[in-house]
Design an enzyme around this catalytic site. Structure first.
Site, PDB file in Angstrom:
ATOM      1  CD  GLU A  57      -0.294 -13.116   5.972  1.00 49.43           C
ATOM      2  OE1 GLU A  57      -0.374 -14.356   5.965  1.00 49.43           O
ATOM      3  OE2 GLU A  57      -0.693 -12.405   6.926  1.00 49.43           O
ATOM      4  CB  VAL A 102      -4.310 -13.065   2.452  1.00 48.28           C
ATOM      5  CG1 VAL A 102      -5.150 -14.248   2.925  1.00 48.28           C
ATOM      6  CG2 VAL A 102      -3.594 -12.424   3.629  1.00 48.28           C
ATOM      7  CG  ASP A 151     -14.879  -0.904   7.865  1.00 51.12           C
ATOM      8  OD1 ASP A 151     -16.126  -0.839   7.857  1.00 51.12           O
ATOM      9  OD2 ASP A 151     -14.202  -0.873   6.818  1.00 51.12           O
ATOM     10  CE  LYS A 162      -3.780   2.276   2.424  1.00 55.99           C
ATOM     11  NZ  LYS A 162      -4.750   2.193   3.520  1.00 55.99           N
ATOM     12  CE  LYS A 182     -15.720  -3.194   4.701  1.00 55.19           C
ATOM     13  NZ  LYS A 182     -16.021  -1.897   4.080  1.00 55.19           N
TER      14      LYS A 182
END
Length: 453
Positions: free
Chosen positions: A156, A158, A201, A106, A203
């Site tokens: 990581e 995934v 958050d 990111k 969800k």
């Protein structure tokens, strides 16, 4: 003196590769020397050969053909493909050249935080928070820092699909499967809560299901540290008048004041997520954000057993307890939730946890590097931080008001004296390109592999 002849598109493409930092000029020339004659007719054909032999990804080749060589390398990280973009930055599937490991990288480009300083404040905050926790069912952060003026978080990678995509593709989960997945999520959140972090958050799109069927919780971008000194700018972490979260899963009390919550807000979101996983729909589907908020405050969703007759009444009661309007009526902790779910786990085999070593599978990595990431993989809900100001949530008997305002006292719920409030939004979805991996001549392939290493 006659003007210098313009370089051919092929020359420009080869120079772009070396200027990008992906390969040095010597390797580029050697690779060109072993490429098939047919591939040397056009830059596009040569780029296709580089992709088919695994030297470049489709994304890299496309950028280089456009002459856009900048941004494909950040320190030791090579960008393989974009996998998401949010309010504060972008996420790339990248390879760490120091250990060949795949990561989700990111980044916050300089122009983003120069436009608005709060973007940098939020990103720095996320860099700090994501390194506070380490748990098998939480996405791990390997490194965070600044390279070439670019702030980054290396996480990581995934493999697998998000829970939301799994339910969308396969239908509601069996009870035993849901109990096992959410028991692992609860374990992850119990660890985070003991470290003083509240996710805010949770969800289905923030829960990854790995190839071995395990759960990994993604995205601590909205997490709150209990007892921390809050920024004066409410838009950073929320506050009265600024709501953060996702409207389909946010706890009622998080709407009233997102910074005045405790771990039980995550338990409410877990209840909503379990409801969705077992019913195949949100607790309050359809409607505007304001309508969803009112329903979270004053109504109960359609009974789970009406939507999924295979769900036992006693299991549905666990979800109902999690979704209690008042925090004190929910389970006291995620550890308590684990205990409640234990009798429902069933006897399905417990496969080992997926590890980063699994990503070394040659074909899987080759497919990933040529943009064959399946829709709904890790990247459907990439870690980002998005904040929105809330609109007023008035009691249903009062007319609605527009614009950012203070939230009203909680409305009275339809079930025993329970209440609260809610709104917000966070979600960045994305998917990647598809590309058909073709074969190439064995001798050229082995020579190429040698040159790469």
């Amino acid at each position: 003196m006659p003007p210098a002849a313009e370089s051919s598109p092929i020359d420009q493409f080869l120079k772009s590769i070396s200027r990008s930092g992906l390969l040095d000029e010597d390797k580029v020339q050697k690779l060109y020397g072993v490429s098939p004659k047919a591939a040397r007719k056009q830059a596009e054909m040569l780029a296709d050969w580089f992709v088919r032999t695994g030297i470049l990804t489709q994304y890299q080749a496309a950028k280089l053909l456009q002459g856009a060589e900048r941004g494909l390398v950040l320190g030791p990280y090579q960008m393989l493909a974009p996998v998401g973009r949010g309010g504060m930055g972008s996420v790339y599937l990248a390879r760490d050249t120091r250990n060949r490991r795949l990561v989700a990288l990111k980044v916050l480009p300089p122009h983003r935080y120069k436009e608005e300083e709060r973007h940098l404040t939020r990103f720095r905050r996320e860099m700090e928070i994501c390194q506070k926790v380490t748990h098998p069912h939480l996405t791990r952060t390997f490194e965070a820092g600044v390279l070439q003026g670019v702030y980054f978080i290396a996480m990581e990678y995934v493999p697998g699909v998000t829970l939301s995509k799994k339910v969308q593709n396969d239908g509601p989960l069996p009870v035993a499967r849901a109990a096992r997945i959410f028991s692992e999520v609860a374990a992850a959140m119990q660890h985070a809560h003991t470290q003083g972090l509240i996710h805010r958050d949770l969800k289905p799109s923030n829960i990854m299901i790995t190839p071995n069927g395990h759960a990994k919780v993604l995205d601590l971008g909205l997490a709150l540290i209990e007892g921390e000194e809050l920024p004066t700018d409410k838009s950073i972490v929320g506050g009265r008048g600024y709501v953060v979260g996702t409207m389909d899963y946010i706890a009622p009390e998080q709407v009233e004041n997102p910074t005045d919550v405790d771990p039980r807000a995550d338990l409410y979101s877990l209840g909503c997520s379990m409801y969705s996983a077992l019913s195949g729909q949100h607790p309050f589907p359809g409607g505007t954000p304001q309508q969803k908020i009112r329903k979270h405050l004053t109504e109960w969703p359609t009974p789970l057993t009406d939507l999924n007759p295979t769900a036992p009444v006693e299991f549905a009661k666990i979800i109902e307890k999690l979704m209690a309007k008042r925090p004190e009526n929910r389970p006291a902790s995620c550890a308590e939730l684990q205990t409640m779910l234990r009798p429902w786990l069933g006897d399905e085999p417990d496969l080992p946890m997926d590890t980063a070593v699994d990503n070394a599978n040659p074909r899987e990595v080759f497919d990933l590097e040529t943009d064959q990431i399946a829709t709904g993989s890790f990247w459907e809900s990439m870690p980002v931080t998005v904040f929105v100001s809330n609109t007023a949530t008035k009691q249903q008997s009062q007319p609605a008001r527009s614009g950012p305002v203070e939230l009203s006292p909680r409305a009275t719920a339809n079930r025993p004296a329970e209440s609260s409030s809610k709104q917000a939004f966070l979600f960045v979805g994305c998917s990647t390109l598809a590309f058909l991996v073709l074969g190439t001549v064995a001798t050229a392939f082995f020579l190429v592999m040698n040159l790469r290493h």
